[in-house]
Design an enzyme around this catalytic site. Structure first.
Site: not given
Length: 275
Positions: A59, A85, A151
């Site tokens: 991705v 996801n 993150y």
């Protein structure tokens, strides 16, 4: 069979939350395209249910995302649901130490991939009845302390992207929501700590034990807990939800421990006990 004759794309489908979600959709009637950089893991998943097709997909490469969406749409005549996801822990360094490559890679993996997933799926989703997108954010988006800084920032971006995409895509009848998992017992924690594979199961056991001490629900969250939320958001039962998120965390974020554990002294208790 809520998803009979529906076409679903799931990224990060080879393990954890993605795997559980792909299986749930398939077992409830959907045709599922399971994308993952771990092509062997995706192939193993596809052997479990004949309506799952494995697709190798990194991705971080928008061209591979586009190819995944085109493959699903060509096979099914369109896409009904997308679950963005795929992800990992990303760079661990604090903001005063991180290098630009670590920052950029984490953002590409966790945030840009969601934007590009939406970008390349939407042409195949427009005006399909009940079309919906769900993005994986995190409780880390709420504030510091739950994850590495980069993150957390990326996952907060996913929440804002979800809201903006919901407004952009309403004209096409496409709903966009997010899920925010807490401590879910997957391999992501082991991968963040760069553990060897043989230690994964031990790390999962440690997470399960820890969860009973840090959240009101005294068990580790399971991938299936999040999969059920994703399915709800895509289903007719969730059809009035748009531009929002569901926190699936066993109560982790409701407050400090004393708010739910009567044996833990709170701030007022400490003040009253002070000399």
């Amino acid at each position: 069979m809520r998803f009979q004759n529906k076409c679903v794309v799931v990224t990060g489908a080879a393990s954890g939350i993605g795997r559980a979600t792909a299986l749930l959709f398939a077992r409830e009637g959907a045709t599922v395209f399971a994308g993952d950089i771990d092509a062997q893991g995706a192939e193993a998943l596809a052997t479990e249910v004949e309506t799952i097709t494995a697709v190798g997909c990194d991705v971080c490469d928008p061209d591979q995302i586009k190819a995944l969406m085109e493959q699903a749409a060509t096979a099914c005549g369109g896409i009904d649901y997308l679950f963005n996801n795929a992800g990992a822990g990303g760079a661990l360094a604090a903001v005063d130490e991180i290098d630009v490559d670590g920052w950029d890679h984490t953002m590409a993996l966790l945030l840009r991939s969601v934007a590009m997933g939406i970008r390349h799926a939407v042409p195949h989703m427009k005006h399909r009845p009940g079309a919906a997108i769900v993005n994986t954010s995190s409780v880390a988006a709420i504030g510091p302390g739950y994850s590495p800084t980069t993150y957390a920032v990326a996952k907060a971006g996913v929440l804002q992207l979800t809201r903006c995409a919901a407004t952009d895509l309403a004209r096409y009848g496409i709903r966009v929501n997010a899920v925010q998992p807490g401590f879910i017992n997957t391999n992501i924690f082991a991968s963040v700590l760069d553990m060897p594979k043989e230690q994964f199961e031990a790390s999962k056991a440690a997470i399960a034990q820890m969860s009973s001490h840090v959240q009101p629900v005294a068990r580790a969250g399971l991938p299936g807990d999040v999969a059920e939320a994703v399915a709800f958001l895509c289903s007719e039962q969730g059809s009035f939800m748009n531009g929002t998120s569901m926190i699936i965390d066993g109560g982790l974020t409701i407050g400090p421990r004393h708010t739910w554990d009567q044996n833990t002294p709170g701030l007022m208790d400490a003040i009253q006990a002070a000399p």
